[in-house]
Design an enzyme around this catalytic site. Structure first.
Site, PDB file in Angstrom:
ATOM      1  N   LYS A  53       0.860  -1.193   0.000  1.00  0.00           N
ATOM      2  CA  LYS A  53       0.000   0.000   0.000  1.00  0.00           C
ATOM      3  C   LYS A  53       0.892   1.237   0.000  1.00  0.00           C
ATOM      4  O   LYS A  53       1.951   1.233   0.650  1.00  0.00           O
ATOM      5  CB  LYS A  53      -0.864  -0.054   1.266  1.00  0.00           C
ATOM      6  CG  LYS A  53      -1.967   0.987   1.366  1.00  0.00           C
ATOM      7  CD  LYS A  53      -2.760   0.762   2.672  1.00  0.00           C
ATOM      8  CE  LYS A  53      -3.912   1.724   2.835  1.00  0.00           C
ATOM      9  NZ  LYS A  53      -4.719   1.408   4.040  1.00  0.00           N
ATOM     10  N   SER A 128      -9.589   1.277   3.274  1.00  0.00           N
ATOM     11  CA  SER A 128      -8.799   2.146   2.425  1.00  0.00           C
ATOM     12  C   SER A 128      -7.743   1.424   1.592  1.00  0.00           C
ATOM     13  O   SER A 128      -7.188   2.009   0.679  1.00  0.00           O
ATOM     14  CB  SER A 128      -8.102   3.194   3.287  1.00  0.00           C
ATOM     15  OG  SER A 128      -7.209   2.557   4.186  1.00  0.00           O
ATOM     16  N   SER A 152      -9.628  -1.408   7.261  1.00  0.00           N
ATOM     17  CA  SER A 152      -9.085  -1.074   5.940  1.00  0.00           C
ATOM     18  C   SER A 152      -8.395  -2.208   5.207  1.00  0.00           C
ATOM     19  O   SER A 152      -8.053  -2.059   4.036  1.00  0.00           O
ATOM     20  CB  SER A 152      -8.111   0.106   6.054  1.00  0.00           C
ATOM     21  OG  SER A 152      -8.827   1.315   6.150  1.00  0.00           O
TER      22      SER A 152
END
Lengths: 452, 487
Positions: A53, A128, A152
């Site tokens: 990420k 996310s 997330s």
């Protein structure tokens, strides 16, 4: 070094382009990985293509957190978890899209545009860590790291139909992970099997002297035992099984519980009475921490700075107002307000109390059960644009993942088939502190024996 | 009595002062990272992702800093918390890279101590210490000439302790003595270099005035930048006068933060009450609560060196020195150690004190030197003092030899031999010189005989000059007296 990995890295830009519409990747790091391939050590992850990420630092690459505020920032160092991947022989091919500073549940709040769900391009992949979920779901990479503050990793894993683990708070070093809410943030793993999820987890877990909150607890190696899996006591809780949950998800949940019962596992109903207060407490505490964590993006040392500000005040306000997106600004303002003189006791202190009650709920529950099984989300993936203008509804999409984050216990999303419209359904397995290995036992058992 | 304040007004009004002192800890590295703690290096050469607050970097507490905080707490009789926590103090400034300072708020490491010291009039004062907490220093902002600013982050993350006193201080002089004693204690315990010129030690004050006899506190002002001992006395005197004037003219003091300007000797308002920061303190989630083992605290206490008050008492009793001399000798641990080394080398305690307080301190002041950098080691000084007390050279010659030893790095014996400075106490040789001098000064001799007794000193001087200072003054004096009395 396996020649296959070299070919795959060479082919990566093309493969990425083919699924370009999904917008899952911010930076293609495959050429850098290719350069370093010969120096890559042999380890448990050798030959594997991974993604991280883009709120994780990797030296000499931009780390954007999907925010304009970090434009031009290139990491001078590598996060501990990422370094451990590299040391274990992994090749890191991409840095993936996310909600700005990991604040969101749909990967729509990114300055690079929304990521799309591979099962339905008009729907969100969750967030996310949406980008990481998508590159794993589409098999562009074998596994990926995400970060989970209130769901997330688990929620996008559910929306994309893969495994997604949030480890126990403190299990994985946060050093090099861009902070959203420090007392919640935890680096997690996406993969398409229990085995690989466990393998990557074991590589990144363990104490790090650079993170004072990282636990000094030994990491138990996952060794599947059907006998152990069958001996587990499974907990179910009414707080996660009610009319607010979409019918298809409830049906799949009930089906799975019946299956476990049929397999001879003990099912126990327990109660988590403070669950309802979780979301409120979570948003108070995380926005308070975020308001302080994001103060460093001031335009002084790196990142975005407006040209020729009139004075110091203008340097700050103009750089920050033009650098942060609307959702991040909303949370900074909310958090600043909550910590202000006169409000601290009313909100922050009370939310801390709720957090302790929720922790206590789980501690009591895990005296009777080994694994809590719940739905991961109350809904299936929602349409892009469906909730962006309604923050409250967006926040509620984390209702089943937030309690574990408040308590700091580990939880794993497992894929549990798809609904009538072909969209994935995810269920969540949670365990007591440092109980990741127990979760993997049940997850592997279901992977082998449960079919939808 | 406060110099510079009208004593009649002080009969009516009482100043109340509390000090907040920041001391940089003498650790190897910074508070939360591995960067070296260093003074005077080129800008931004001792920084890293942690102290520059790069995205994702995390603090790790410096164990030596904790050790030092406990040591200082023990030196001033504080209670040490078994569990202490850190908090974030949030505000924006370019030299504060995280946008918050990691500090301590409601659970500071040390609480409830006190510090005793003597005032000018010899009376003892005891000031309560509310708390000592740990925090990190900010960087340094430097403003350029073209309206541009620079930040140097070398200092950023330097470990600090903030020592907060009770409002027990009643005069600028008392404040100065408190600060001096604090500095001395920090140096004795080696917790801080405590050099105010280098910013190791920085002082802010809270001041209020109340009618004498009143038990409640008046409205206070906070004064920043009192960064020299003189500045503390001057700044507080200035503010006491200002507040008394306000009250005398029927006004009220308003809560505000003032900045003391050493150059102009005045204050400017930095912040009014309305502009006061809301620091939004909350628990630092990146650091876990710190548990302090009582056994460790006990071990630190046991390892404390002799503290200033104890050393002063011992010097007075053991060496029979005057209290004002003891106070100077005890000012730094190193000076006291130097003195004791000279005494241990066999010099009488009072002689050692006389030489150090006179000659050694004179040179240190002239050269702006610290005793630890003084080239003459205690053994060398002891040798010199002994040469004067044993009569090898006289005291005046001794002072010259002292200067030569410093300049040329030679020993006493070497200089005395080379320059033939050994004292002449041979009566026959000296008698010749005396007679020659008297013969050469018939006019003065006549006046002496005429009753001008003070000319004795003139002859003494002439004889000593003729012996180039090597004549033993005792012998010269008695010879001269004898010869003058002859005729």
């Amino acid at each position: 070094m396996s020649p296959i990995i070299r070919e795959r890295l060479q082919a990566f830009p093309v493969a990425l382009k083919k699924q370009g519409e999904l917008n899952a990747v911010i930076t293609d790091t495959s050429s850098q990985a290719l350069e370093q391939l010969d120096a890559s050590p042999d380890g448990p992850l050798s030959g594997l293509l991974l993604a991280i990420k883009d709120n994780l630092n990797l030296v000499d690459t931009p780390t954007t957190a999907a925010s304009r505020t970090l434009e031009g920032y290139v990491s001078p160092y590598t996060a501990t978890a990422v370094q451990r991947l590299l040391d274990a022989g992994a090749a890191i091919a991409a840095k993936t899209n996310l909600d700005e500073f990991a604040m969101g549940s749909s990967t729509e709040y990114s300055c690079f545009g929304p990521t799309r769900n591979p099962h339905d391009h008009e729907r969100v992949p969750g967030g996310s860590s949406g980008g990481s979920a998508v590159v794993v779901a589409t098999a562009l990479v074998e596994a990926a790291l995400g970060s989970d503050t209130g769901g997330s990793v688990r929620q996008p894993a559910a929306f994309c139909g893969i495994y997604g683990l949030k480890p126990t708070y403190g299990r994985v070093s946060r050093y090099g992970l861009i902070a959203f809410a420090s007392s919640f943030d935890q680096i997690g793993v996406f993969a398409r099997s229990t085995e690989l999820t466990a393998k990557v987890f074991e590589v990144i877990a363990g104490h790090d002297p650079l993170d004072s909150t990282s636990a000094d607890e030994p990491v138990v190696h996952f060794d599947y035992s059907e006998e152990r899996a069958r001996g587990l006591t499974i907990g179910i809780a009414p707080e996660y099984d009610h009319e607010g949950v979409e019918r298809e998800i409830r049906e799949r949940y009930h089906d799975l519980i019946h299956f476990l019962k049929g397999q001879g596992l003990t099912i126990k109903e327990i109660s988590l009475p403070h669950t309802a207060h979780g979301i409120a407490a979570y948003y108070v505490l995380t926005t308070a921490e975020a308001s302080s964590n994001l103060a460093r993006y001031d335009g002084v040392r790196y990142g975005r700075r407006v040209h020729a500000p009139a004075n110091l005040e203008a340097l700050y306000t103009d750089s920050r107002s033009s650098g942060f997106g609307a959702e991040v600004q909303r949370r900074i303002m909310l958090g600043t307000y909550l910590l202000s003189a006169g409000y601290m006791d009313r909100y922050y202190i009370r939310a801390q109390r709720v957090r302790r009650l929720i922790q206590q709920d789980f501690i009591t529950a895990f005296e009777e059960i080994d694994i809590l099984v719940t739905p991961t989300t109350p809904t299936i993936p929602f349409p892009i644009g469906g909730k962006v203008n309604d923050p409250m509804t967006m926040y509620l999409s984390d209702v089943f993942t937030v309690p574990m984050s408040l308590a700091g216990i580990p939880a794993l999303n497992i894929p549990a088939g798809t609904g009538a419209n072909g969209l994935p359904i995810g269920l969540q397995l949670s365990a007591n502190y440092f109980g990741e290995e127990t979760i993997f036992q049940l997850s592997r058992f279901l992977e082998q024996n449960y079919s939808t | 009595m406060i110099p510079g304040v009208d004593p009649r007004l002080l009969e009516k009004w009482e100043p109340v002062i509390g000090l907040e002192v920041h001391a940089q800890l003498a650790t190897e590295s910074k508070m939360f990272c591995r960067c070296r703690r260093i003074y005077g290096a080129p800008p931004n050469t001792h920084t890293c992702p942690v102290c520059l607050a790069y995205p994702g970097a995390l603090p790790v507490l410096n164990a030596q800093a904790v050790e030092f905080a406990i040591r200082m707490g023990q030196a001033v009789g504080c209670q040490i918390r078994s569990l202490t926590t850190f908090a974030r103090k949030n505000y924006f400034y370019p030299d504060l890279p995280k946008g918050y300072q990691i500090s301590q708020y409601d659970e500071p490491i040390c609480e409830h101590g006190q510090l005793s010291f003597y005032l000018e009039d010899g009376s003892m004062s005891t000031v309560g210490i509310t708390r000592i907490h740990m925090e990190e220093d900010a960087g340094k902002t430097i403003h350029g000439v073209k309206n541009e600013s620079y930040v140097d982050f070398n200092r950023c993350g330097t470990p600090l302790i903030e020592i907060v006193s009770e409002p027990d201080i009643r005069s600028p002089h008392e404040a100065r003595r408190y600060l001096e004693r604090l500095k001395q204690t920090l140096e004795y315990t080696a917790v801080s270099q405590a050099d105010m010129e280098k910013g190791n030690l920085r002082c802010d004050a809270n001041i209020s005035i109340r009618p004498r006899g009143s038990q409640t506190l008046g409205t206070r002002t906070e004064m920043k930048n009192l960064n020299s001992f003189r500045g503390v006395e001057r700044g507080l005197t200035y503010e006491i006068n200002r507040q008394i004037q306000v009250l005398e003219s029927g006004g009220t003091v308003t809560l505000c933060t003032l900045n003391w300007d050493e150059a102009t000797g005045e204050t400017q308002i930095m912040r009014t009450k309305e502009e006061a920061h809301d620091y939004r303190y909350f628990p630092e989630p990146d650091l876990v609560p710190l548990l302090i083992d009582p056994q460790r605290v006990a071990a630190i206490k046991a390892s404390l060196p002799e503290l200033p008050a104890a050393l002063e008492r011992r010097f007075t009793e053991q060496y029979g020195l005057r209290s004002q001399d003891v106070e100077i000798l005890a000012r730094t641990r190193q000076l006291a150690a130097y003195y004791e080394a000279v005494v241990q080398a066999g010099v009488a305690p009072t002689d050692a004190a006389q030489w150090i307080l006179g000659e050694v301190l004179r040179v240190l002041n002239e050269e702006h030197q610290e005793i630890q950098d003084f080239p003459l080691k205690p053994a060398a000084l002891a040798e010199l003092i002994q040469a004067t007390t044993q009569g090898t050279i006289n005291r005046n010659t001794g002072k010259n030899v002292f200067d030569k030893m410093l300049k040329e790095g030679l020993s006493v014996t070497e200089i005395v031999e080379r320059d033939q400075l050994a004292q002449v106490s041979d009566t026959a040789a000296l008698e010749d010189t005396v007679r020659q001098v008297l013969a050469g000064s018939p006019k003065e001799l006549g006046r002496y005989r005429g009753g001008e007794a003070k000319l004795f000193g003139y002859f003494m001087g002439q004889v000593m000059a003729a012996t180039k200072g090597q004549g033993d003054p005792q012998v010269v004096r008695s010879l001269l007296q004898q010869i003058l009395d002859e005729s």
